[in-house]
Design an enzyme around this catalytic site. Structure first.
Site, PDB file in Angstrom:
ATOM      1  N   GLY A 234       4.957 -17.632  -4.710  1.00 52.59           N
ATOM      2  CA  GLY A 234       4.734 -18.970  -4.163  1.00 52.59           C
ATOM      3  C   GLY A 234       3.510 -19.109  -3.281  1.00 52.59           C
ATOM      4  O   GLY A 234       3.351 -20.132  -2.611  1.00 52.59           O
ATOM      5  N   GLU A 270       6.133 -11.065  -5.114  1.00 52.03           N
ATOM      6  CA  GLU A 270       5.947 -11.223  -6.574  1.00 52.03           C
ATOM      7  C   GLU A 270       5.210 -12.513  -6.894  1.00 52.03           C
ATOM      8  O   GLU A 270       5.780 -13.419  -7.501  1.00 52.03           O
ATOM      9  CB  GLU A 270       7.294 -11.137  -7.304  1.00 52.03           C
ATOM     10  CG  GLU A 270       8.370 -12.024  -6.698  1.00 52.03           C
ATOM     11  CD  GLU A 270       9.740 -11.887  -7.365  1.00 52.03           C
ATOM     12  OE1 GLU A 270      10.027 -10.823  -7.921  1.00 52.03           O
ATOM     13  OE2 GLU A 270      10.504 -12.871  -7.299  1.00 52.03           O
ATOM     14  N   GLY A 272       2.698 -15.088  -8.806  1.00 51.08           N
ATOM     15  CA  GLY A 272       2.234 -15.317 -10.163  1.00 51.08           C
ATOM     16  C   GLY A 272       0.921 -16.078 -10.102  1.00 51.08           C
ATOM     17  O   GLY A 272      -0.167 -15.522 -10.273  1.00 51.08           O
ATOM     18  N   ARG A 273       1.030 -17.374  -9.777  1.00 54.36           N
ATOM     19  CA  ARG A 273      -0.119 -18.269  -9.783  1.00 54.36           C
ATOM     20  C   ARG A 273      -1.309 -17.729  -8.991  1.00 54.36           C
ATOM     21  O   ARG A 273      -2.451 -17.752  -9.472  1.00 54.36           O
ATOM     22  CB  ARG A 273       0.295 -19.621  -9.201  1.00 54.36           C
ATOM     23  CG  ARG A 273      -0.692 -20.746  -9.449  1.00 54.36           C
ATOM     24  CD  ARG A 273      -0.264 -22.024  -8.729  1.00 54.36           C
ATOM     25  NE  ARG A 273       1.034 -22.504  -9.126  1.00 54.36           N
ATOM     26  CZ  ARG A 273       1.263 -23.361 -10.122  1.00 54.36           C
ATOM     27  NH1 ARG A 273       0.253 -23.851 -10.816  1.00 54.36           N
ATOM     28  NH2 ARG A 273       2.492 -23.746 -10.420  1.00 54.36           N
ATOM     29  N   CYS A 348      -2.530 -38.987 -28.280  1.00 51.82           N
ATOM     30  CA  CYS A 348      -2.268 -40.425 -28.223  1.00 51.82           C
ATOM     31  C   CYS A 348      -1.197 -40.709 -27.186  1.00 51.82           C
ATOM     32  O   CYS A 348      -0.109 -41.193 -27.525  1.00 51.82           O
ATOM     33  CB  CYS A 348      -1.824 -40.922 -29.593  1.00 51.82           C
ATOM     34  SG  CYS A 348      -2.924 -40.380 -30.891  1.00 51.82           S
ATOM     35  N   TYR A 377      -0.029 -20.737 -15.535  1.00 49.59           N
ATOM     36  CA  TYR A 377       0.736 -21.944 -15.873  1.00 49.59           C
ATOM     37  C   TYR A 377      -0.168 -22.944 -16.603  1.00 49.59           C
ATOM     38  O   TYR A 377      -0.194 -24.125 -16.259  1.00 49.59           O
ATOM     39  CB  TYR A 377       1.335 -22.575 -14.624  1.00 49.59           C
ATOM     40  CG  TYR A 377       2.232 -21.647 -13.823  1.00 49.59           C
ATOM     41  CD1 TYR A 377       3.522 -21.354 -14.252  1.00 49.59           C
ATOM     42  CD2 TYR A 377       1.777 -21.060 -12.653  1.00 49.59           C
ATOM     43  CE1 TYR A 377       4.344 -20.500 -13.521  1.00 49.59           C
ATOM     44  CE2 TYR A 377       2.590 -20.206 -11.917  1.00 49.59           C
ATOM     45  CZ  TYR A 377       3.877 -19.935 -12.358  1.00 49.59           C
ATOM     46  OH  TYR A 377       4.667 -19.094 -11.633  1.00 49.59           O
TER      47      TYR A 377
END
Ligand SMILES: *Cc1c(COP(=O)(O)O)cnc(C)c1O
Length: 417
Positions: A234, A270, A272-273, A348, A377
């Site tokens: 986070g 841990e 991620g981003r 569209c 992500y």
């Protein structure tokens, strides 16, 4: 790493329209970033990468030397990561693990299971009962602990504190500890809490501190040792301030203070981003530019079916224009008349917007656009097959070289090279 690295810029300009759109990953930049994160964390803090942010094997391999292990959140990720980086420690988290997935985790065997409910603990206990003299599987109990007011205000994606499907409610904590300690096939290692995403270092430190204190009270009450606390991921990535970075140095110092005087305790994080967001770019070209209601719109090749991040997070994806001066058509080149251009994709739907009113004075059809912060992500959360446009190509840059390949997964007949 905000502006495209020279290698990424050169490749984006070298790729012809048939080679676009493309994801360009700078693996050297990723390694340098991961090395910096690793160096900022003190002894006693382990770094796991949350594979769901981007499970691309080349990224997992590049990260592996700087990580102590990987967090996986499904049976699919478990098999994939075990294959991509064989032998590395894995932690298996996520709600709704099936009995088959748990069996696969026990066979692997994973280093840790992050247990999300009393039911899951009972399934685990049953699966490991009478498993013979094998080593018990290490369990962290994931709790949904209250976030303090300051942390929840700053968070983009709160998963803790409020009622949620994630983790075990603190009211069930005693029962959870009893279930693990009574199961011969399970070993209670500690507590896990991933409570929110998008927090800065001071907020995440205060979360980590309250998780550790809470876990100590719980384990002391049951007279069991607390070996580990996993404080989750986070770490914030600010798409509106691409040059900003999570303060890993300050965070590392704070974690060192938290560990001081707790010699038996190991911390794990841990992210991620915050590890992979900065190493990826989505490169494309402007297909058309038009005016509507006094505003400029540019339609690019591709769109949010490849890069869903801005649509899901509701932000403008940071981008850089690479002008291309060649124009061979006999008619006038479509060009923006104002300094601000809304960049949309080929879908569209009015939701296919990559960036609103981006500063791109005079943007023309044929110019290249590089969307940054597209390493996490991004491709892997996108709805690739909606409208059946061709998939992008993927390039991995390292040591001044690149290897390109078509997109993974099924290809659409007749679409693209
Ligand atoms: C998604 C997730 C992470 C990673 O979160 P980031 O915001 O990408 O750092 C870590 N742990 C758990 C349990 C998660 O669900």
């Amino acid at each position: 790493m905000t502006a495209p690295t020279p290698a990424v810029r050169d490749l984006a300009l070298a790729l012809g329209p048939a080679g676009l759109p493309a994801y360009l990953y700078d693996l050297d930049a990723l390694r340098a970033h991961a090395a910096g994160v690793r160096a900022a964390l003190p002894d006693g803090v382990e770094l796991y990468y949350a594979a769901k942010a981007n499970p691309e094997p080349r990224l997992l391999t590049a990260l592996s030397p700087y990580c102590d292990g990987f967090e996986v959140a499904s049976g699919g990720e478990l098999a994939h990561v075990a294959g991509a980086v064989p032998g590395r420690p894995l932690a298996f988290g996520g709600p709704g693990k099936t009995p088959d997935e748990l069996r696969a985790a026990l066979r692997a065997p994973v280093h840790r299971v992050h247990a999300e409910s009393l039911h899951e603990l009972r399934v685990l206990a049953a699966l490991t009962e009478g498993a013979g003299p094998g080593r018990p599987v290490g369990v962290l109990l994931r709790f949904n602990l209250p976030l303090d007011a300051e942390a929840s205000r700053g968070s983009a994606l709160a998963m803790g504190g409020a009622p949620s499907p994630f983790g075990i409610d603190p009211a069930d904590a005693d029962e959870a500890v009893r279930l693990v300690t009574r199961a011969p096939g399970l070993a209670l290692k500690g507590v896990h809490a991933h409570l929110a995403s998008g927090l800065d270092a001071p907020a995440l430190l205060s979360v980590a501190e309250s998780v550790v204190t809470w876990a100590e009270t719980l384990t002391a009450r049951h007279r069991v040792p607390l070996h580990e606390v996993n404080a989750g991921g986070g770490m914030t990535v600010d798409y509106a301030r691409p040059a900003g970075r999570f303060d890993w140095t300050g965070y590392g110092h704070g974690l060192a203070r938290l560990l001081a005087g707790r010699p038996g305790l190991r911390l794990r994080v841990e992210p991620g981003r915050a590890l992979t967001a900065y190493c990826g770019w989505y490169a494309t070209e402007v297909l058309d530019v038009k005016r509507s209601g006094g505003e400029d719109f540019a339609v690019v090749r591709g769109g949010t079916h490849h890069l869903r991040t801005p649509a899901t997070k509701g932000h403008d994806q940071p981008c850089t224009v690479l002008p291309v001066d060649t124009w061979t058509e006999p008619w006038p080149r479509p060009a923006a008349r104002t300094g601000r251009v809304t960049l949309t994709g080929q879908l569209c739907t009015p939701k296919d917007v990559l960036a609103r009113r981006a500063p791109a004075p005079g943007l023309r059809a044929g110019d290249r656009v590089l969307f940054g912060m597209a390493g996490a992500y991004a491709w892997n959360i996108s709805h690739h097959d909606f409208l059946m446009h061709p998939r992008p190509r993927f390039h991995f840059l390292t040591g001044g070289r690149t290897d390109g390949r078509p997109a993974p997964g099924p290809t659409i007949p007749g679409a693209g090279p």
